[in-house]
Design an enzyme around this catalytic site. Structure first.
Site, PDB file in Angstrom:
ATOM      1  N   GLU A 134       3.355   0.756   0.382  1.00  0.00           N
ATOM      2  CA  GLU A 134       2.970   1.890  -0.315  1.00  0.00           C
ATOM      3  C   GLU A 134       2.256   1.580  -1.662  1.00  0.00           C
ATOM      4  O   GLU A 134       2.466   2.453  -2.465  1.00  0.00           O
ATOM      5  CB  GLU A 134       3.716   2.923  -0.229  1.00  0.00           C
ATOM      6  CG  GLU A 134       5.157   2.756  -0.973  1.00  0.00           C
ATOM      7  CD  GLU A 134       6.448   2.179  -0.648  1.00  0.00           C
ATOM      8  OE1 GLU A 134       6.200   1.519   0.502  1.00  0.00           O
ATOM      9  OE2 GLU A 134       7.610   2.182  -0.848  1.00  0.00           O
ATOM     10  N   ASN A 135       2.036   0.335  -1.785  1.00  0.00           N
ATOM     11  CA  ASN A 135       1.501   0.169  -3.207  1.00  0.00           C
ATOM     12  C   ASN A 135       0.620   1.287  -3.913  1.00  0.00           C
ATOM     13  O   ASN A 135      -0.374   1.753  -3.084  1.00  0.00           O
ATOM     14  CB  ASN A 135       0.776  -1.159  -3.195  1.00  0.00           C
ATOM     15  CG  ASN A 135       1.252  -2.397  -2.513  1.00  0.00           C
ATOM     16  OD1 ASN A 135       2.473  -2.630  -2.965  1.00  0.00           O
ATOM     17  ND2 ASN A 135       0.519  -2.586  -1.613  1.00  0.00           N
TER      18      ASN A 135
ATOM     19  N   GLU B  97       7.384  -5.633  -2.710  1.00  0.00           N
ATOM     20  CA  GLU B  97       8.708  -5.127  -2.449  1.00  0.00           C
ATOM     21  C   GLU B  97       9.681  -6.012  -1.630  1.00  0.00           C
ATOM     22  O   GLU B  97       8.929  -6.394  -0.658  1.00  0.00           O
ATOM     23  CB  GLU B  97       8.680  -3.575  -1.887  1.00  0.00           C
ATOM     24  CG  GLU B  97       9.979  -2.978  -1.774  1.00  0.00           C
ATOM     25  CD  GLU B  97       9.813  -1.689  -1.067  1.00  0.00           C
ATOM     26  OE1 GLU B  97       8.793  -1.088  -0.666  1.00  0.00           O
ATOM     27  OE2 GLU B  97      11.003  -0.980  -0.984  1.00  0.00           O
TER      28      GLU B  97
ATOM     29  N   HIS C 289       4.769   8.236   0.637  1.00  0.00           N
ATOM     30  CA  HIS C 289       5.378   7.537  -0.626  1.00  0.00           C
ATOM     31  C   HIS C 289       5.076   7.923  -2.033  1.00  0.00           C
ATOM     32  O   HIS C 289       5.578   7.691  -3.078  1.00  0.00           O
ATOM     33  CB  HIS C 289       5.485   6.131  -0.261  1.00  0.00           C
ATOM     34  CG  HIS C 289       6.567   5.578   0.492  1.00  0.00           C
ATOM     35  ND1 HIS C 289       7.877   5.869   0.323  1.00  0.00           N
ATOM     36  CD2 HIS C 289       6.804   4.686   1.654  1.00  0.00           C
ATOM     37  CE1 HIS C 289       8.813   5.275   0.944  1.00  0.00           C
ATOM     38  NE2 HIS C 289       8.146   4.601   1.859  1.00  0.00           N
TER      39      HIS C 289
ATOM     40  N   GLY D  60       5.456  -3.380   8.524  1.00  0.00           N
ATOM     41  CA  GLY D  60       4.395  -2.568   9.267  1.00  0.00           C
ATOM     42  C   GLY D  60       3.445  -2.327   8.069  1.00  0.00           C
ATOM     43  O   GLY D  60       2.069  -2.401   8.329  1.00  0.00           O
ATOM     44  N   ALA D  61       4.071  -1.735   6.704  1.00  0.00           N
ATOM     45  CA  ALA D  61       2.799  -1.639   5.709  1.00  0.00           C
ATOM     46  C   ALA D  61       3.469  -1.405   4.526  1.00  0.00           C
ATOM     47  O   ALA D  61       4.841  -1.610   4.335  1.00  0.00           O
ATOM     48  CB  ALA D  61       2.275  -0.215   6.149  1.00  0.00           C
TER      49      ALA D  61
ATOM     50  N   HIS E 112       3.471   8.011   6.480  1.00  0.00           N
ATOM     51  CA  HIS E 112       4.468   7.509   5.843  1.00  0.00           C
ATOM     52  C   HIS E 112       4.274   6.837   4.602  1.00  0.00           C
ATOM     53  O   HIS E 112       4.730   7.256   3.474  1.00  0.00           O
ATOM     54  CB  HIS E 112       5.314   6.510   6.699  1.00  0.00           C
ATOM     55  CG  HIS E 112       6.501   5.986   6.245  1.00  0.00           C
ATOM     56  ND1 HIS E 112       7.921   6.390   6.338  1.00  0.00           N
ATOM     57  CD2 HIS E 112       6.672   5.174   5.052  1.00  0.00           C
ATOM     58  CE1 HIS E 112       8.865   5.799   5.719  1.00  0.00           C
ATOM     59  NE2 HIS E 112       8.287   4.714   4.954  1.00  0.00           N
ATOM     60  N   GLU E 113       3.192   6.123   4.598  1.00  0.00           N
ATOM     61  CA  GLU E 113       2.832   5.299   3.163  1.00  0.00           C
ATOM     62  C   GLU E 113       2.160   6.233   2.363  1.00  0.00           C
ATOM     63  O   GLU E 113       2.564   6.158   0.966  1.00  0.00           O
ATOM     64  CB  GLU E 113       1.893   4.028   3.479  1.00  0.00           C
ATOM     65  CG  GLU E 113       2.491   3.076   4.682  1.00  0.00           C
ATOM     66  CD  GLU E 113       3.966   2.556   4.280  1.00  0.00           C
ATOM     67  OE1 GLU E 113       4.419   2.684   3.144  1.00  0.00           O
ATOM     68  OE2 GLU E 113       4.553   2.325   5.154  1.00  0.00           O
TER      69      GLU E 113
ATOM     70  N   GLU F 250      13.161   5.931   1.090  1.00  0.00           N
ATOM     71  CA  GLU F 250      12.715   5.451   2.622  1.00  0.00           C
ATOM     72  C   GLU F 250      13.381   6.752   3.836  1.00  0.00           C
ATOM     73  O   GLU F 250      12.685   7.038   4.617  1.00  0.00           O
ATOM     74  CB  GLU F 250      13.573   4.133   3.222  1.00  0.00           C
ATOM     75  CG  GLU F 250      12.694   3.067   2.353  1.00  0.00           C
ATOM     76  CD  GLU F 250      11.279   3.219   2.616  1.00  0.00           C
ATOM     77  OE1 GLU F 250      10.715   3.912   3.287  1.00  0.00           O
ATOM     78  OE2 GLU F 250      10.564   2.273   1.563  1.00  0.00           O
TER      79      GLU F 250
HETATM   80  N1  B3K Z   1       8.464   0.194   1.534  1.00  0.00           N
HETATM   81  C1  B3K Z   1       7.844  -0.806   2.578  1.00  0.00           C
HETATM   82  C2  B3K Z   1       8.598  -1.958   3.166  1.00  0.00           C
HETATM   83  C3  B3K Z   1       9.015  -2.999   2.205  1.00  0.00           C
HETATM   84  C4  B3K Z   1       9.863  -3.897   3.009  1.00  0.00           C
HETATM   85  C5  B3K Z   1      10.097  -4.939   2.199  1.00  0.00           C
HETATM   86  N2  B3K Z   1      10.825  -6.102   3.002  1.00  0.00           N
HETATM   87  C6  B3K Z   1       7.168  -0.163   3.584  1.00  0.00           C
HETATM   88  C7  B3K Z   1       7.686   1.213   3.875  1.00  0.00           C
HETATM   89  O1  B3K Z   1       8.903   1.610   4.191  1.00  0.00           O
HETATM   90  O2  B3K Z   1       6.965   2.218   3.655  1.00  0.00           O
HETATM   91 ZN    ZN Z   2       8.767   3.624   3.401  1.00  0.00          ZN
END
Ligand code: B3K
Ligand code: ZN
Length: 859
Positions: free
Chosen positions: A265-266, A122, A302, A262-263, A298-299, A321
């Protein structure tokens, strides 16, 4: 000014082709990784013959269509695309490429750091792995086969369920993963490396067993326990509050030290920055424990809001988000202190998001135009986005909101949706008209809410006159009135809650302001009430309401809403700092002093809330109130007010200290806030004792902070002791790097220390955690040195940015923030900051990331 071009939200068009299945084959080698990508392609626009695939930084080896090599006349490769000419409704496309993970220091796509292969896709990183329709509205079912030498990479991970694995020749092995849920490419993940594995299990409410696996660096397993426990809490909470259940048989989390944020969410395979996973009492603070729980949540959240329902295009980022931040904030609030969590969120909006609105990168929560998507993972999209969701929650109530969520999920599961789809679902399910509310998605900037009051003794009428106005922002000049939900209550002179009535009848505590101006009249009052406005910070606005000190003190002591009490305290402190700024001889008002005496002596008060109440407004929010002022002088005024408070309340502080000297997180928070007062007032003994007796990182760091911020003479020896103890632990050393970077010493001293720290065995400019801890913290949190008149601080940041531009553009574009906000500073500083930005803009190979920010700021 030319340069990379922006994409516009309104230019969205669906892709003429789509890909429904993708089989990937990776043969992992550090500098020459082979990627085979087999796609099932369908033409969706009749007659289309050009298939344009995104792709960067890779070598094309071969292309087959339905098993046949594609003639060279039928394709062309450019720097960021592969264009194919195909006249078929359905076909199998095989593309083989070669990439170089070892030298991928941008940490986007597939990279190898410290011996581990890892991906970050991402927003648009998948195109660095293979040529593909790298856009969130193309959803495919992925099967991923990974081959690598077994000794170096015993774990081979990808999304979904493992369906096969085995040995190969020459000590290699393989694993094949299949993810049954169609997903966009940005959710793809692959990890290969050596880890310690923590295993657990979660039984979903419908009785399905889910294997939970947490992968950490060898030797770190005990530091992963808290993250695992947090994950189980998050899974349970999402079932209970949102009725959302996990959908695969396995959920994996991998912690790596080289990560840009930070992290991530794959699907089924979250990848985390190790600082957002690893914690034990010795090495991490209570705040970090809390942050880990919130990011793990949070992850996880998602999985529904982001993965099952994803975004149609990147302009819709806040769809996932803003909503997921709202969900993680609610998770933290249901599990911990709602007031403290809300205060935290408010501080982020006031201290950071308002500044973004006032700067060159101002944008609505749904941006209109973007050069580099990575630049839009902002506090506006995330945190203001969450405020917008929260306002809908306020307007609809929990029940209406949950109906809206259920409608959204059932309508859009498996789709790539838009922000409009979300609001429509909320509206349809609740029956609440959100027509005007939708403006929050398209209008940028901070609304200013001005309120005036009048009371008529004869009629017993109390009038509140509201007006709203949003100043022009860098991206948008015309502004309209927004729908503002304003929570409020009225108190009598003793601080008791009044059962207020308006002309229309009973008042339920919520006033919706929808016009530029409106009046609210309360009736039947014997004396002028005291209003507590914008309780719970019910709308992300700047409130202007001139309330006398005595009334603020009354609200601070009596409002039923804890956030409103804290807010009144902040207003009082803000006024005291302003007075100090204008006149160093200013004395604290006796009312203020006695209000804070009550806080310190209140045995019933949650100590975590006390910590918030006695923490002064940030320098950033002070500057934001009146831009153009000397920031170093503001910083000094803020410190001076803390000293004066400590001086005026010396006995009360000692009493409070006795009370909170207890080992739990809430009391440690109060103790830490109080210790800062002692430190600034020069109480070496107290600070040294806490450092010597600390049994956990929270207490240690509080002592170190107090010593450094108070410039106590014990600080050097404490810093050395800390370094000696932790020099082999990079995550903990980040705290040390930050401490030395934010100590309010002369810029020469601080820069000498930073330069020396850059030689430390743990520092590496290629590691974003280290860079943020040292360089980022200096620019963000050391107003005295960074903003020194000499301009040396700016020049230092400029040099670092030039270097980082070539190494990791995303990281560079994050730490440039304090520089591009130059317009809020005094004229002399503005020109010094501008000079650095001009030098950057003149660079030949300036990245898109920096170009977008620098060019906007110089406009
Ligand atoms: N979705 C990712 C953030 C991706 C950032 C790309 N530069 C983490 C999050 O918001 O959960
Ligand atoms: Zn997020």
């Amino acid at each position: 000014m030319t340069g990379p071009q922006a994409k516009h939200r309104l230019d969205y068009t669906p892709s003429p082709f789509t890909i429904s299945e993708l089989s990937l084959n990776f043969r992992l080698e550090p500098t020459k990784t082979r990627v085979g990508a087999n796609s099932q392609v369908t033409r969706v626009v009749a007659g289309a013959t050009t298939l344009t695939l995104d792709g960067e930084s890779q070598k094309l080896i071969r292309i087959l269509i339905d098993g046949q090599p594609l003639a060279e006349t039928h394709y062309s490769v450019s720097e960021n695309a592969l264009e194919l000419t195909v006249d078929k409704d359905q076909f199998e496309l095989y593309i083989e490429t070669e990439i170089d993970p070892e030298n991928n220091t941008a940490l986007e796509g597939l990279y190898r750091s410290e011996g581990t292969f890892c991906t970050q896709c991402e927003a648009e990183g998948f195109r660095r792995i293979t040529y593909f329709l790298d856009r969130p509205d193309v959803l495919a079912v992925y099967t991923t086969r990974i081959e690598a030498p077994k000794a170096d990479y015993p774990f081979l991970l990808a999304n979904g369920n493992k369906i096969d694995s085995g040995e190969l020749d020459d000590g290699w092995h393989f694993a094949t993963w299949h993810d049954p849920y169609p997903k966009p490419s940005y959710l793809f993940a692959l990890v290969a490396g050596q880890f310690d594995l923590l295993e657990d299990e979660f039984v979903t409410k419908s009785g399905r067993k889910v294997a939970l696996e947490l992968f950490v660096d060898p030797g770190q397993a005990s530091r992963g326990v808290h993250a695992m426990e947090s994950l189980k809490r998050a899974m349970r909470w999402d079932e209970e509050r949102f009725n959302l259940e996990y959908d695969l048989n396995i959920y994996m989390v991998v912690a790596v030290d080289f990560f840009n944020m930070g992290a991530m969410e794959n699907k089924g395979l979250n990848i985390f920055n190790s600082k957002c996973v690893l914690a034990d009492e010795d090495s991490a603070t209570d705040k970090e424990f809390h942050r880990i729980e919130s990011i793990i949540g949070h992850e996880y959240f998602h999985n529904w809001t982001g993965n099952r329902i994803t975004c149609r295009d990147w302009f819709q980022l806040s769809l996932k988000e803003g909503l997921t931040v709202f969900r993680d904030q609610e998770f933290s609030s249901d599990l911990g202190s709602r007031a403290v969590n809300r205060i935290d969120a408010v501080k982020t909006i006031r201290g950071v998001q308002f500044a973004e609105d006032a700067g060159p990168m101002a944008h609505p929560i749904r941006p209109e135009q973007v050069i580099e998507m990575n630049n839009f993972y902002t506090v506006t999209v995330y945190d203001k986005g969450s405020e917008v969701i929260r306002m809908m929650h306020t307007l609809l109530g929990e029940e209406g909101f949950q109906k809206g969520m259920a409608c959204y999920v059932s309508r859009h599961d498996g789709q790539a949706a838009t922000c409009d789809d979300f609001v429509q679902a909320m509206e349809d399910a609740s029956g609440v008209d959100l027509t005007q509310f939708r403006l929050w998605y398209s209008q940028s900037g901070t609304p200013e809410l001005s309120v005036s009051e009048s009371f008529d003794v004869a009629s017993g009428e109390y009038r509140l006159q509201f007006s709203q106005q949003t100043a022009a922002t860098a991206d948008q000049t015309e502004k309209q009135p927004l729908h503002l939900p304003i929570k409020m209550e009225l108190l009598d002179a003793q601080g008791k809650l009044l059962d207020a009535k308006t002309k229309a009848g009973d008042f339920d505590g919520l006033f919706s302001l929808t016009a530029a101006e409106a009046e609210l009249v309360f009736t039947g009052l014997k004396e002028k009430p005291v209003a507590s406005l914008l309780q719970e910070f019910s709308a992300p606005v700047k409130l202007h309401f001139a309330q006398p000190t005595a009334e603020l003190c009354l609200v601070m002591a009596n409002a039923s809403n804890a956030v409103a009490r804290w807010d009144a305290a902040q207003s009082l402190l803000m006024a005291a700092i302003e007075a100090e700024f204008d006149d160093a001889a200013a004395e604290l008002s006796p009312e203020l002093v006695s209000a804070f005496a009550k806080v310190l002596l209140d045995e019933q008060l949650d100590p975590a809330l006390m910590a918030e109440l006695i923490t002064l407004p940030s320098v950033s929010s002070l500057l934001d109130a009146k831009p153009g002022r000397d920031i170093t002088k503001l910083f000094q005024a803020r410190q001076q007010v803390q000293r004066k408070l400590k001086h005026a309340l010396s006995t009360e502080c000692d009493v409070a200290w006795q009370r909170v000297n207890v080992q739990d997180a809430a009391n440690r928070a109060a103790k830490g806030a109080l210790l800062l007062w002692y430190g600034l007032a020069g109480d070496e003994a107290k600070v040294q004792a806490q450092f010597d007796n600390a049994t956990n990182m929270t207490d240690t760091l509080a002592a170190l902070t107090a010593a450094n911020q108070g410039l106590l003479s014990c600080r050097e020896s404490m810093m050395s002791a800390f370094e000696a103890k932790w020099r082999h632990d990079p995550l903990v050393m980040d705290k040390w790097f930050t401490q030395l970077a934010i100590t309010p010493e002369s810029v020469e001293t601080v820069l000498a220390k930073i330069n020396q720290a850059m030689e430390h065995e743990q520092f590496a400019i290629s590691n974003p955690n280290r860079v943020r801890a040292l360089v980022g913290a200096f620019a963000e949190a050391n107003p005295m040195a960074f903003h020194d008149d000499s301009g040396l601080g700016y020049a230092f940041l400029g040099e670092q940015l030039m270097q980082l531009n070539g190494i990791n553009p995303q990281c560079a574009a994050r730490i440039i923030t304090p520089l591009i906000g130059f317009k809020r500073h005094s004229d002399e500083r503005q020109s010094l900051m501008r000079a650095q930005l001009e030098q950057l803009l003149a660079m030949d190979d300036l990245s898109k990331d920096l170009f977008e920010k620098v060019s906007k700021s110089l406009k």
